[in-house]
Design a protein around this motif. Structure first.
Motif, PDB file in Angstrom:
ATOM      1  N   PHE A   1       7.606  34.624  -1.753  1.00 32.01           N
ATOM      2  CA  PHE A   1       6.845  33.209  -0.112  1.00 32.01           C
ATOM      3  C   PHE A   1       6.628  32.137  -0.951  1.00 32.01           C
ATOM      4  N   TYR A   2       6.587  31.140  -0.402  1.00 33.51           N
ATOM      5  CA  TYR A   2       6.025  29.281  -0.657  1.00 33.51           C
ATOM      6  C   TYR A   2       5.854  29.360   0.845  1.00 33.51           C
ATOM      7  N   ILE A   3       4.111  28.913   0.855  1.00 33.65           N
ATOM      8  CA  ILE A   3       4.447  28.108   2.267  1.00 33.65           C
ATOM      9  C   ILE A   3       3.358  26.994   1.900  1.00 33.65           C
TER      10      ILE A   3
ATOM     11  N   ARG B   1      11.520  33.660  10.574  1.00 32.12           N
ATOM     12  CA  ARG B   1      12.191  32.643  10.374  1.00 32.12           C
ATOM     13  C   ARG B   1      12.727  32.488  11.776  1.00 32.12           C
ATOM     14  N   PRO B   2      13.357  31.008  12.066  1.00 30.43           N
ATOM     15  CA  PRO B   2      13.857  30.569  13.225  1.00 30.43           C
ATOM     16  C   PRO B   2      14.742  30.478  12.663  1.00 30.43           C
TER      17      PRO B   2
ATOM     18  N   VAL C   1      10.660  28.451   7.116  1.00 30.93           N
ATOM     19  CA  VAL C   1      10.510  29.748   7.773  1.00 30.93           C
ATOM     20  C   VAL C   1       8.515  28.703   8.162  1.00 30.93           C
ATOM     21  N   LYS C   2       8.580  30.021   9.518  1.00 32.14           N
ATOM     22  CA  LYS C   2       6.981  28.688   9.809  1.00 32.14           C
ATOM     23  C   LYS C   2       6.073  30.099   9.338  1.00 32.14           C
TER      24      LYS C   2
ATOM     25  N   GLN D   1       5.226  25.938   6.919  1.00 30.56           N
ATOM     26  CA  GLN D   1       6.389  25.917   6.789  1.00 30.56           C
ATOM     27  C   GLN D   1       6.956  26.140   5.347  1.00 30.56           C
ATOM     28  N   GLY D   2       7.865  26.971   4.907  1.00 30.62           N
ATOM     29  CA  GLY D   2       8.461  26.995   3.550  1.00 30.62           C
ATOM     30  C   GLY D   2       9.283  27.243   3.522  1.00 30.62           C
TER      31      GLY D   2
END
Length: 421
Positions: A56-58, A157-158, A196-197, A214-215
């Motif tokens: 995960f990258y944010i 994930r939207p 992603v939020k 986000q990322g």
């Protein structure tokens, strides 16, 4: 983004192509493959030489970067090694917090969950599904890698930004190694959530900090000793909240000479895959294959590449590090109501040796891998694999279909350049 440096004897048939990249198998309109539930299930295999990671990258609006990563490594003769790593970087004060630990009591598919979830004493990734909602998939990330570091994130994930791989079906995403692709010697595959939020908080040295950003998320697998996958890697992750959410991600690797499109010794083939999200919607998936000696076709309908500009020799690593990185994307729109091609580019100044800009770290890979993996590959002594990591403010120029005037978006760009051989 994902690199190692292990080796076996190369294939011996000099007449057969022994590399079959997914990026060269498909028409431009066939590049987008929507992820299926099984695509993000963890293999967690204990046989063969397989290295698997979920990351995960944010990125936050004020320039903080948060990376959380599971690494599951099988070397065949030993029980798998499982690591959790995290890096928290604040670009405003240029300070990073880095933890890498071997976890205990690891479980894939813990009770009540499927193989998209995992947990150990030190961390957990918990997958949740909410079909027919605006955010149909999510992960809860909890981590306590050290007494002074705790991470609590909800990553969603939207629905408008579909998860993707290059190509559809069971074969989607796979680049295969060896003369016979139906019985490959190895493979590499990447699956992405391109936007992603994230919300939650960090606790570092007793101080709690809220996180809103986000990322992206990636699930990657290397089904072979990975220094035969690549001699080098590049990774770029641009994120901006502007225009309702913009994401531009790209992964590129170049094969060593052992694996190429014309058999053993014809390597140096570059595979580049990426995607663009504009207005919170996945609008394009890009992919390109370049072999040594290929002409630079500036008018190609699909162009996805990284260029290292103004390279200089770094005596710390013995590699030529770039002073600038140029990332370019181009590919057909996947939006039915907006036919044509999307293009985007970003040029990032990362400074020279004396005046670096946004350098997070130069990672000595040999110093980071588990001892058991060093034992398995002790014959690579003398190589010096390094990863350069940068986080910089950046401006992405986007050309939408039918428009010659680019729209410029301000955001942050996280980048990695890995040199293996």
């Amino acid at each position: 983004m994902f690199s190692s440096f292990f080796s076996t004897a190369p294939p011996t048939d000099p007449q057969s192509p022994n590399f079959h990249p997914i990026s060269s198998k498909l028409k431009p309109t066939e590049l987008f493959g929507e992820l299926q539930p099984k695509d993000t299930e963890l293999l967690c295999t204990s046989s063969g030489f397989v290295t698997e990671t979920q990351i995960f990258y944010i990125t936050t609006p004020d320039g903080k970067s948060i990376m959380c990563q599971l690494i599951h490594s099988s070397v065949g003769l030993w029980y798998p090694t499982i690591q959790f790593t995290c890096k928290i970087y604040d670009s405003e004060v240029q300070k990073s917090t880095w933890k890498s630990i071997h976890v205990t009591n690891f479980t894939c598919a813990p009770p009540g969950s499927d193989r998209r979830s995992c947990k150990a004493d030190e961390f957990s990734f918990t997958y949740k599904s909410k079909p027919d909602s605006d955010y149909p998939e999510s992960y809860t990330v909890h981590a306590n890698p050290a007494p002074e570091v705790q991470i609590f994130l909800e990553v969603t994930r939207p629905v408008s930004a579909s998860g993707w791989k290059v190509g559809s079906g069971d074969e989607g995403g796979y680049s295969k190694f060896g003369p016979d692709p139906s019985n490959p010697e190895g493979y590499v595959i990447h699956r992405f959530w391109p936007l992603v939020k994230a919300s939650g908080h960090l606790v570092i040295n007793g101080k709690a900090t809220p996180v809103e950003g986000q990322g992206m998320f990636v699930h990657a697998i290397q089904g072979m000793r990975p220094n035969l996958v690549a001699a080098s890697w590049n990774f770029g992750n641009f994120q901006s909240p502007d225009l309702g959410g913009v994401s531009a991600i790209q992964m590129e690797f170049t094969t060593p000479t052992a694996y190429g499109m014309k058999g053993a010794g014809s390597g140096g083939v570059t595979v580049n895959i990426g995607s663009l999200v504009v207005g919170g919607k996945l609008v394009a998936v890009t992919a390109e294959t370049r072999s040594p000696g290929d002409a630079n076709d500036a008018d190609a309908p699909v162009k996805s590449r990284v260029a290292h500009l103004k390279p200089v020799m770094d005596p710390d690593t013995s590699y030529h590090k770039p002073c600038e990185l140029l990332f370019e994307w181009a590919g057909p729109s996947i939006l039915p109501d907006k036919p044509g091609n999307y293009k985007a580019s970003v040029n990032v100044d990362v400074g020279d040796l004396q005046h670096p800009k946004g350098l997070v770290e130069k990672v000595d890979v040999l110093a980071e891998i588990p001892k058991v993996l060093k034992m398995a590959v002790n014959y690579v002594a003398g190589t010096k694999p390094y990863i350069y990591q940068w986080m910089n403010p950046a401006k992405l120029a986007i050309n939408e279909p039918g428009s010659d005037a680019p729209v410029e978006v301000n955001g942050y760009m996280y980048m990695e350049s890995t040199f293996i051989s």
